[in-house]
Motif scaffolding. Structure first.
Motif, short mmCIF file in Angstrom:
data_model
loop_
_atom_site.label_atom_id
_atom_site.label_comp_id
_atom_site.label_asym_id
_atom_site.label_seq_id
_atom_site.Cartn_x
_atom_site.Cartn_y
_atom_site.Cartn_z
N VAL A 3 0.65 -1.23 -0.01
CA VAL A 3 -0.05 0.06 -0.08
C VAL A 3 0.87 1.33 0.08
O VAL A 3 1.85 1.25 1.03
N LEU A 4 0.60 2.20 -0.82
CA LEU A 4 1.46 3.41 -0.95
C LEU A 4 0.59 4.50 -0.28
O LEU A 4 -0.41 4.77 -0.71
N LEU A 5 1.25 4.90 0.50
CA LEU A 5 0.56 6.22 1.38
C LEU A 5 1.70 7.09 1.87
O LEU A 5 2.64 6.99 2.43
N GLY A 6 1.34 8.43 1.46
CA GLY A 6 2.53 9.51 1.83
C GLY A 6 3.95 9.37 1.52
O GLY A 6 4.92 9.57 2.00
N GLY A 7 4.00 8.79 0.13
CA GLY A 7 5.17 8.55 -0.28
C GLY A 7 6.02 7.25 0.28
O GLY A 7 7.10 7.22 -0.46
N VAL A 8 5.37 6.50 0.89
CA VAL A 8 5.90 5.05 1.28
C VAL A 8 5.17 3.98 1.14
O VAL A 8 4.03 4.10 1.20
N ILE A 9 5.64 2.93 0.68
CA ILE A 9 5.13 1.61 0.43
C ILE A 9 5.27 0.82 1.61
O ILE A 9 6.38 0.50 2.29
N TYR A 10 3.97 0.45 2.18
CA TYR A 10 4.14 -0.66 3.36
C TYR A 10 3.64 -1.94 2.53
O TYR A 10 2.68 -2.32 1.93
N LYS A 11 4.61 -2.86 2.72
CA LYS A 11 4.40 -4.33 2.39
C LYS A 11 3.86 -5.03 3.56
O LYS A 11 3.55 -4.88 4.56
N ASP A 12 3.44 -6.46 3.00
CA ASP A 12 2.55 -7.20 3.96
C ASP A 12 3.59 -7.77 4.72
O ASP A 12 2.98 -8.00 5.98
#
Length: 360
Positions: free
Chosen positions: A125-134
């Motif tokens: 998930v891309l949010l605020g310029g950061v991708i958060y992975k599972d």
């Protein structure tokens, strides 16, 4: 009283601009048409009864002499039936809706994984310029783009978006970045994607060669509408959306075309543009492929997938499924509780009787 006054004012407003509405280009100029007076009366009756302009009048082909406007359900009536169908009654006073299971694309992906519903793989998930992975790791979007191997493609779409809004195709070719097929520097593409919105990052699907033959630049998707009725899943109708003119999305609202699909998976004759983009075509405007009787692959598997998937989400009474056809078979892109009944009727004919029977 206020409602009556608003309705009267709306009718007066229509009368002032009636000629603009009834003079739209016909989708079926080759057929015998109603007179302008008949069309004007159709509009006036609709405006008086429903307090809205029949914006799909010409898309439906209701200007034709043989057309029966009573076969088509107005959008306001359809929307009310659809909403009621997707509301679960708990006792006499309480109602509950499960539509969030579809509207949040991350949540839908989790549920699909639980029920073995084939969906595109979510990379993060891309949010605020950061991708958060599972795996609970995170990486700056710019670093993630740099880490992409040459020839890789990803697809980003708003976590709660619809109608193709906020969709981006990102390709890395020869060390260059292409966002929606537009060459960009790394800095440009990072700035292009808003940071105040959450995006699902997915591996881009490769569609079946028969779908690329129709139009290769976009992932062309099916919309199959199903409803739970007396414990069974009933298919209300199906259509295919195709990109056009270089677009990387297939959405009708972005200049693509939509065409009905017969019960055996063959296309109907005419594909329709949204008003303002054109009328109808019997072959794709870019590839020249003739639509009539074009056989879509994996059709039996599509219908089976819709029926088994809807039974897993039976609390949602009716769903519009977006489905991609890959070389390995059909994959569900997403399910929509607030799908458009007007486009379905435009492509497959009036559904008023079906809506009243299965949604009431």
């Amino acid at each position: 009283m206020k409602m009556i006054i608003r309705r009267v004012l709306f009718i007066l407003s229509f009368l002032r601009h009636a000629n603009k509405h009834i003079s739209q280009e016909s989708y079926y100029p080759e057929e015998k048409r109603k007179s302008k007076i008949q069309i004007w009366m159709d509009y006036l009756i609709f405006v008086t009864r429903y307090g809205q302009i029949p914006r799909f009048y010409f898309v439906y082909g209701l200007d034709r002499s043989i057309a029966n406007k009573d076969d088509y359900m107005p959008y306001s009536d359809f929307m009310r039936l659809r909403q009621n169908k997707n509301t679960v009654r708990i006792g006499s006073q309480t109602s509950y809706s499960y539509v969030c299971l579809l509207r949040d694309k991350q949540l839908f992906e989790w549920i699909s994984e639980k029920y073995n519903i084939p969906t595109p793989k979510v990379l993060g998930v891309l949010l605020g310029g950061v991708i958060y992975k599972d795996n609970e790791q995170s990486i700056y979007f710019s670093d993630y783009c740099q880490s992409l191997q040459d020839g890789n493609s990803i697809f980003l779409k708003e976590q709660a978006g619809n109608k193709g809004s906020g969709a981006y195709s990102l390709d890395k070719v020869g060390g260059n970045y292409y966002l929606n097929e537009k060459l960009m520097t790394l800095e440009q593409l990072v700035k292009e994607i808003p940071i105040d919105c959450a995006y699902i990052v997915q591996k881009r699907l490769k569609q079946h060669p028969d779908m690329s033959k129709l139009y290769p630049n976009a992932l062309n998707t099916l919309r199959v509408v199903s409803v739970i009725f007396e414990g069974q899943v009933v298919i209300i109708g199906s259509l295919l959306r195709l990109g056009a003119n270089g677009s990387v999305v297939d959405n009708w609202a972005h200049g693509g075309v939509a065409i009905g699909v017969n019960d055996d998976g063959r296309l109907t004759e005419w594909a329709l543009y949204k008003p303002g983009y054109g009328t109808k075509v019997d072959r794709h405007p870019n590839t020249g492929v003739v639509f009539k009787d074009y056989q879509l692959p994996y059709w039996k598997e599509v219908i089976a997938l819709v029926k088994t998937s809807h039974l897993k989400l039976k609390e949602i009474g009716t769903i519009g499924w977006d489905i991609a056809l890959t070389e390995e078979g059909p994959i569900i892109i997403e399910g929509n509780d607030d799908y458009d009944g007007a486009l379905l009727q435009a492509c497959t004919g009036g559904k008023k009787k079906a809506f009243l029977k299965y949604y009431s």
